[in-house]
Design a protein around this motif. Structure first.
Motif, mmCIF file in Angstrom:
data_model
loop_
_atom_site.group_PDB
_atom_site.id
_atom_site.type_symbol
_atom_site.label_atom_id
_atom_site.label_comp_id
_atom_site.label_asym_id
_atom_site.label_seq_id
_atom_site.Cartn_x
_atom_site.Cartn_y
_atom_site.Cartn_z
ATOM 1 N N VAL A 81 61.238 37.578 20.064
ATOM 2 C CA VAL A 81 60.758 38.531 21.072
ATOM 3 C C VAL A 81 60.657 39.603 20.459
ATOM 4 N N ALA A 82 59.407 40.480 20.475
ATOM 5 C CA ALA A 82 59.335 41.962 20.050
ATOM 6 C C ALA A 82 60.191 42.861 20.950
ATOM 7 N N PRO A 83 60.956 43.805 20.413
ATOM 8 C CA PRO A 83 61.799 44.548 21.095
ATOM 9 C C PRO A 83 60.805 45.763 21.841
ATOM 10 N N ASP A 84 61.405 46.229 23.050
ATOM 11 C CA ASP A 84 60.561 47.229 23.548
ATOM 12 C C ASP A 84 61.020 48.743 23.068
ATOM 13 N N THR A 85 62.137 48.796 22.437
ATOM 14 C CA THR A 85 62.785 50.053 21.866
ATOM 15 C C THR A 85 63.326 49.675 20.543
ATOM 16 N N VAL A 86 63.113 50.783 19.773
ATOM 17 C CA VAL A 86 63.990 50.692 18.553
ATOM 18 C C VAL A 86 64.665 52.050 18.415
ATOM 19 N N VAL A 87 65.962 52.054 17.958
ATOM 20 C CA VAL A 87 66.735 53.082 17.858
ATOM 21 C C VAL A 87 67.332 53.104 16.402
ATOM 22 N N GLN A 114 68.597 49.826 14.911
ATOM 23 C CA GLN A 114 68.562 48.739 16.066
ATOM 24 C C GLN A 114 67.287 48.185 16.635
ATOM 25 N N GLY A 115 66.944 47.127 16.505
ATOM 26 C CA GLY A 115 65.560 46.869 16.945
ATOM 27 C C GLY A 115 65.562 45.585 17.757
ATOM 28 N N GLY A 116 66.539 45.304 18.495
ATOM 29 C CA GLY A 116 66.478 43.864 19.207
ATOM 30 C C GLY A 116 67.290 42.925 18.716
ATOM 31 N N SER A 165 49.462 46.878 21.617
ATOM 32 C CA SER A 165 50.155 45.741 20.824
ATOM 33 C C SER A 165 50.625 46.197 19.730
ATOM 34 N N ALA A 166 51.332 47.691 19.716
ATOM 35 C CA ALA A 166 51.743 47.951 18.507
ATOM 36 C C ALA A 166 53.256 47.563 18.180
ATOM 37 N N ASP A 167 53.438 47.523 17.108
ATOM 38 C CA ASP A 167 54.740 46.780 16.483
ATOM 39 C C ASP A 167 55.718 48.027 16.377
ATOM 40 N N LEU A 168 56.691 48.067 17.177
ATOM 41 C CA LEU A 168 57.845 48.960 16.981
ATOM 42 C C LEU A 168 58.690 48.842 15.676
ATOM 43 N N ILE A 169 58.882 47.608 15.296
ATOM 44 C CA ILE A 169 59.682 47.613 14.066
ATOM 45 C C ILE A 169 58.823 47.782 13.084
ATOM 46 N N ILE A 210 62.374 55.103 19.653
ATOM 47 C CA ILE A 210 60.966 54.920 19.480
ATOM 48 C C ILE A 210 60.532 53.985 20.454
ATOM 49 N N ASN A 211 59.613 54.253 21.243
ATOM 50 C CA ASN A 211 58.939 53.421 22.423
ATOM 51 C C ASN A 211 57.506 53.279 21.941
ATOM 52 N N LEU A 212 56.898 52.351 22.931
ATOM 53 C CA LEU A 212 55.297 52.165 22.783
ATOM 54 C C LEU A 212 54.877 53.529 23.612
#
Length: 484
Positions: free
Chosen positions: A334-340, A327-329, A291-295, A283-285
């Protein structure tokens, strides 16, 4: 002496000498004949001591090993079984069970299983296990083709003609450190036969011994499949691609089970084992940024996935969707730039199974899109990570039940519940009529109570002759009744 008498004497002497010469000539011919026969006999004797004939096909590196003209050890089974078994009777079942429980045979089964257990090999690495199987097949005088699916074997016993019925055993171990302390513990660090495949191979070899001794009674051909990589790699698929099911019209297989007491056979008609798949979503922006929240987006998707089964599936149709990884950072500020995230899904029918695949992709992609993100979903289909449901053919299941009851008695057959575990035997069952069944190994006194894939896993070896007998009876009786 008168001249007439003299010449008469000479004539008589000449005839006598000729007669003697003829006798001598005949005697010499007899000697030569005797010597020739001796040479022929010695040649034949020498020929039977030659190694097995091996023919390798250059294009596919397949070894075809023929049956030796004379067995090189005392391992060749003696021909047993009454011709009366051409029409099956209870005496035929009793004869198979007697062969399975011969003390010498039981001791051999234990030796084979313990040797395999001490030397576990992972998927597509079963070289020594395969070598052991081929050695035993050679000793029994059984023909086979090798390799299939890298380390697999297709052996056969019987007439060499139709009908063909197959029995399959898987050979691979697991990447688990054995914690059972016993004389025959795994000698390989980090590897263990923690799912009973060492017993499966042994039971099929035991069946081979029985069937070879009764080969003259087989009304067709029994195919023995020793398959690699059931645990990780869909070895069944590759066996099929290499011709494992050529001419085969039905197939059976067994798996050890702690849900049944030692020696009890369990199975059911229809779906027995679930289909199994895995998924992974990245999952990406969105490319436009923001300013979407990936988490938050990923968490929302996880919650929505739980509604597929609870709100869309029938409560009478067992299904599972589980997220098992997130897995989110790594930084707390710091907000992650990718969540898997990823997980598994299971169902007992193909329609439900592939519906789950479709809905998992839709929910992940569309749910995160609502919150300004994108998702890429992978089901690892190219890596053979999809196992369809294992479904037992009704006629084959009824055959198994009938054979088991006649062989072991009513109290040794049970209707098995459906199990959410998966098996690549499903690929065989998608092609031809098939039945998968369990054999009990539960014995509290021995400590044989732990489930498969446990480092404490062990089996009651009392199940070995039972499994060999059931395999042999199922196969022989299938051919018998097919040709009646």
């Amino acid at each position: 002496m008168s001249k007439s008498l003299f010449f008469s004497s000479l004539s008589f002497l000449s005839l006598s000498l000729k007669a003697e010469q003829q006798v001598m000539d005949n005697f010499q011919k007899l000697n030569l004949l005797s010597i020739s026969l001796t040479i022929i006999n010695l040649s034949l004797t020498f020929a039977t001591e030659l190694p097995f004939l091996e023919v390798k096909y250059p294009n596919n590196n397949i070894l075809l090993r023929s049956t030796p003209t004379k067995n090189q050890s005392s391992g060749l089974p003696s021909r047993v079984g009454s011709d009366e078994c051409r029409v099956w009777t209870q005496a035929c079942s009793e004869e198979i069970l007697r062969l399975a429980y011969e003390p010498e045979n039981v001791a051999w089964l234990k030796r084979v299983r313990r040797t395999i257990h001490e030397n576990p090999e992972l998927a597509f690495e079963e070289y020594e296990t395969s070598r052991l199987v081929r050695t035993e097949l050679d000793r029994l005088g059984i023909q086979y083709r090798y390799p299939l699916a890298k380390t697999g074997i297709r052996a056969w016993i019987g007439s060499g003609g139709p009908p063909f019925v197959a029995v399959r055993a898987d050979m691979d171990a697991l990447p688990i450190q054995e914690l059972v302390e016993w004389k025959h513990k795994s000698k390989v660090a980090g590897k263990m036969h923690a799912c009973g495949h060492d017993a499966h191979v042994t039971m099929l070899l035991g069946a081979a011994h029985i069937l070879k001794s009764r080969e003259h009674l087989l009304k067709g051909t029994v195919v023995l499949l020793f398959q690699p990589a059931e645990e990780a790699g869909n070895g069944a698929k590759k066996m099929i691609e290499d011709g494992a099911l050529d001419d085969v019209e039905a197939i059976f297989a067994v798996h050890v089970s702690h849900d049944h007491p030692t020696g009890v056979i369990g199975s059911r008609s229809g779906p027995l084992l679930a289909g199994c798949g895995i998924f992974r979503a990245v999952i990406n922006l969105e490319e436009s940024g923001g300013s979407a929240d990936l988490i938050l987006a990923a968490s929302s998707a996880v919650i929505s996935l739980q509604g597929i089964v609870s709100r869309e599936a029938s409560p009478l149709d067992a299904q599972v969707v589980s997220v098992t990884s997130f897995q989110g950072g790594h930084s707390l500020d710091v907000a992650p730039d990718t969540v898997v995230l990823g997980g598994t899904f299971r169902a007992f029918s193909n329609s439900s199974f592939y519906y789950l695949m479709k809905r998992i992709r839709e929910v992940l992609v569309e749910q995160v899109e609502v919150l300004g993100c994108t998702a890429t979903v992978n089901f690892f289909e190219k890596q053979n990570a999809i196992y369809p449901p294992t479904t037992n053919h009704d006629a084959m299941y009824k055959h198994l039940k009938k054979v088991t009851v006649d062989l072991l008695g009513d109290n040794h057959f049970a209707i098995a519940p459906q199990v959410m575990g998966a098996e690549d035997f499903a690929f065989y069952s998608e092609i031809i009529p098939a039945t998968f069944y369990f054999i009990g190994i539960r014995n509290e006194e021995l400590g044989s109570v732990h489930i498969g894939h446990s480092p404490h896993f062990m089996i009651d070896e009392g199940s070995l002759p039972v499994g060999a007998a059931v395999h042999a009876a199922v196969a022989e009786r299938y051919l018998n009744e097919k040709c009646s």
